[in-house]
Design a protein around this motif. Structure first.
Motif, PDB file in Angstrom:
ATOM      1  N   MET A   1      15.584  12.912  11.472  1.00  0.00           N
ATOM      2  CA  MET A   1      14.502  13.210  12.405  1.00  0.00           C
ATOM      3  C   MET A   1      15.043  13.260  13.833  1.00  0.00           C
ATOM      4  O   MET A   1      15.903  12.473  14.204  1.00  0.00           O
ATOM      5  N   ARG A   2      14.521  14.197  14.596  1.00  0.00           N
ATOM      6  CA  ARG A   2      14.936  14.326  15.995  1.00  0.00           C
ATOM      7  C   ARG A   2      14.098  13.402  16.879  1.00  0.00           C
ATOM      8  O   ARG A   2      13.072  12.868  16.467  1.00  0.00           O
ATOM      9  N   SER A   3      14.550  13.260  18.128  1.00  0.00           N
ATOM     10  CA  SER A   3      13.890  12.379  19.090  1.00  0.00           C
ATOM     11  C   SER A   3      12.427  12.736  19.272  1.00  0.00           C
ATOM     12  O   SER A   3      11.544  11.866  19.289  1.00  0.00           O
ATOM     13  N   ASN A   4      12.135  14.038  19.384  1.00  0.00           N
ATOM     14  CA  ASN A   4      10.749  14.472  19.593  1.00  0.00           C
ATOM     15  C   ASN A   4       9.861  14.088  18.419  1.00  0.00           C
ATOM     16  O   ASN A   4       8.711  13.669  18.606  1.00  0.00           O
ATOM     17  N   ASP A   5      10.403  14.199  17.231  1.00  0.00           N
ATOM     18  CA  ASP A   5       9.620  13.882  16.034  1.00  0.00           C
ATOM     19  C   ASP A   5       9.326  12.380  15.967  1.00  0.00           C
ATOM     20  O   ASP A   5       8.198  11.970  15.641  1.00  0.00           O
ATOM     21  N   VAL A   6      10.359  11.562  16.255  1.00  0.00           N
ATOM     22  CA  VAL A   6      10.178  10.110  16.217  1.00  0.00           C
ATOM     23  C   VAL A   6       9.176   9.679  17.286  1.00  0.00           C
ATOM     24  O   VAL A   6       8.289   8.853  17.038  1.00  0.00           O
ATOM     25  N   ALA A   7       9.331  10.217  18.485  1.00  0.00           N
ATOM     26  CA  ALA A   7       8.434   9.859  19.586  1.00  0.00           C
ATOM     27  C   ALA A   7       6.987  10.194  19.250  1.00  0.00           C
ATOM     28  O   ALA A   7       6.073   9.396  19.479  1.00  0.00           O
TER      29      ALA A   7
ATOM     30  N   LEU B   1      17.311  -0.441  20.407  1.00  0.00           N
ATOM     31  CA  LEU B   1      17.334   0.560  19.348  1.00  0.00           C
ATOM     32  C   LEU B   1      18.754   1.120  19.243  1.00  0.00           C
ATOM     33  O   LEU B   1      19.257   1.735  20.198  1.00  0.00           O
ATOM     34  N   PRO B   2      19.418   0.896  18.104  1.00  0.00           N
ATOM     35  CA  PRO B   2      20.784   1.408  17.957  1.00  0.00           C
ATOM     36  C   PRO B   2      20.834   2.933  18.080  1.00  0.00           C
ATOM     37  O   PRO B   2      19.886   3.635  17.698  1.00  0.00           O
ATOM     38  N   GLU B   3      21.930   3.429  18.609  1.00  0.00           N
ATOM     39  CA  GLU B   3      22.103   4.874  18.707  1.00  0.00           C
ATOM     40  C   GLU B   3      22.320   5.445  17.303  1.00  0.00           C
ATOM     41  O   GLU B   3      23.231   5.025  16.591  1.00  0.00           O
ATOM     42  N   PRO B   4      21.491   6.402  16.885  1.00  0.00           N
ATOM     43  CA  PRO B   4      21.673   6.999  15.548  1.00  0.00           C
ATOM     44  C   PRO B   4      22.833   8.004  15.573  1.00  0.00           C
ATOM     45  O   PRO B   4      23.245   8.456  16.642  1.00  0.00           O
ATOM     46  N   PRO B   5      23.349   8.336  14.430  1.00  0.00           N
ATOM     47  CA  PRO B   5      24.405   9.357  14.395  1.00  0.00           C
ATOM     48  C   PRO B   5      23.844  10.705  14.839  1.00  0.00           C
ATOM     49  O   PRO B   5      22.632  10.950  14.789  1.00  0.00           O
ATOM     50  N   ARG B   6      24.731  11.549  15.273  1.00  0.00           N
ATOM     51  CA  ARG B   6      24.308  12.877  15.724  1.00  0.00           C
ATOM     52  C   ARG B   6      24.650  13.924  14.665  1.00  0.00           C
ATOM     53  O   ARG B   6      25.656  13.833  13.952  1.00  0.00           O
ATOM     54  N   GLN B   7      23.808  14.908  14.593  1.00  0.00           N
ATOM     55  CA  GLN B   7      24.039  16.025  13.686  1.00  0.00           C
ATOM     56  C   GLN B   7      25.122  16.938  14.256  1.00  0.00           C
ATOM     57  O   GLN B   7      25.572  16.762  15.399  1.00  0.00           O
TER      58      GLN B   7
ATOM     59  N   ASN C   1      24.840  19.784  15.385  1.00  0.00           N
ATOM     60  CA  ASN C   1      24.356  20.495  16.583  1.00  0.00           C
ATOM     61  C   ASN C   1      24.205  19.574  17.787  1.00  0.00           C
ATOM     62  O   ASN C   1      23.740  20.002  18.843  1.00  0.00           O
ATOM     63  N   GLY C   2      24.547  18.273  17.645  1.00  0.00           N
ATOM     64  CA  GLY C   2      24.511  17.348  18.761  1.00  0.00           C
ATOM     65  C   GLY C   2      23.234  16.548  18.881  1.00  0.00           C
ATOM     66  O   GLY C   2      23.159  15.614  19.689  1.00  0.00           O
ATOM     67  N   TYR C   3      22.205  16.885  18.112  1.00  0.00           N
ATOM     68  CA  TYR C   3      20.938  16.155  18.191  1.00  0.00           C
ATOM     69  C   TYR C   3      21.041  14.833  17.431  1.00  0.00           C
ATOM     70  O   TYR C   3      21.701  14.734  16.389  1.00  0.00           O
TER      71      TYR C   3
END
Length: 281
Positions: free
Chosen positions: A1-7, A26-32, A34-36
């Motif tokens: 899930m992207r930041s916008n979706d979680v928010a 909140l731990p930093e999640p891994p990035r896809q 594409n960098g998201y």
């Protein structure tokens, strides 16, 4: 899930998520590729837990430790944390209620919000001064600083002084002396300085009578020196000289009063000592 979706799902903003990351909540999640950021369901649950604890009143600075203990120790830690938070909130409610009471007094009596209530009431007792706006610009700074630096003992003495000025109808005489001091030229002759100092001491006699002896015979505090510095910063050499003479005159009167009081108390102490069989043992 992207930041916008979680928010959107958690009912927060993307900026809030970033803030949680910055605080370490909140731990930093891994990035896809594409960098998201790629948030997991556990990350969403973490966000919702943070939001819930913040909604209960836990400060963000403590939520990380609370969550860590809750995960490690379970309900016992949760109950303890809630008990502590409840006590803190009770104190905060009491503080807010006191603030509301103070605001109500300020509004009801039309007092200056810049000043503590008690000092604002004292200020209103002065002739021609209802609020700070009525005071001369040169006096306004000194009044604001004094209002916040005076302790209860100093305020008590100030109340006695202002009441004595009102009861003795001294306001007009005080204003006249103040005008004479304000008109004093820097090179005013000795005779004019001495006369103004003497006239001031005579006019102030009823006021001096209600001064606290102990306050005048001890060394001045840093607060008192600072207040004097502010109050008389714009005085010229002659004005400062006259004020100094008035102050020394008051100190001399107070010292004489203290000596008289001590002399009157001594015979009584001697008699009590002679009657006390343990006094000579």
């Amino acid at each position: 899930m992207r930041s916008n979706d979680v928010a959107k799902l958690a009912g927060v903003t993307v900026r809030t998520l970033r803030h949680y990351h910055q605080l370490g909540l909140l731990p930093e999640p891994p990035r896809q590729a594409n960098g998201y950021r790629d948030y997991s369901p556990a990350d969403v649950a973490r966000v919702l837990r943070i939001k819930r604890l913040a909604g209960l009143g836990f400060p963000l600075s403590r939520i990380g430790a609370v969550l860590e203990k809750m995960d490690a120790e379970g309900n016992e830690t949760s109950s303890s944390a809630l008990d502590e938070l409840d006590r803190e909130l009770a104190l905060e409610i009491e503080r807010l209620q006191e603030q509301r009471r103070t605001i109500a007094e300020l509004r009801a009596e039309h007092l200056d919000p810049d000043l503590p209530v008690r000092f604002a009431r004292i200020l209103r007792m002065l002739s021609g001064v209802d609020t700070l706006a009525d005071a001369r610009p040169s006096d306004r700074t000194a009044l604001i600083v004094a209002g916040h630096l005076y302790d209860d003992e100093a305020l008590g003495e100030l109340e006695r002084v202002v009441e004595r000025i009102a009861n003795e109808n001294l306001a007009e005489a005080m204003e006249e002396l103040d005008c004479r001091l304000g008109a004093l030229a820097p090179d005013a002759p000795e005779r004019e300085r001495a006369a103004l100092a003497q006239d001031s001491l005579e006019a102030l006699a009823p006021v001096i009578a209600c001064f606290d002896t102990a306050n005048w015979l001890r060394p001045p505090t840093d607060r008192e020196r600072f207040l004097d510095e502010i109050a008389f910063a714009d005085y010229n050499e002659a004005q400062q000289d006259v004020y100094g003479r008035i102050e020394h005159g008051i100190e001399a009167i107070i010292a004489e009063r203290a000596q008289t009081e001590n002399a009157a108390a001594t015979p009584s102490q001697v008699v009590h000592g002679a009657l006390d069989p343990d006094a000579t043992s």
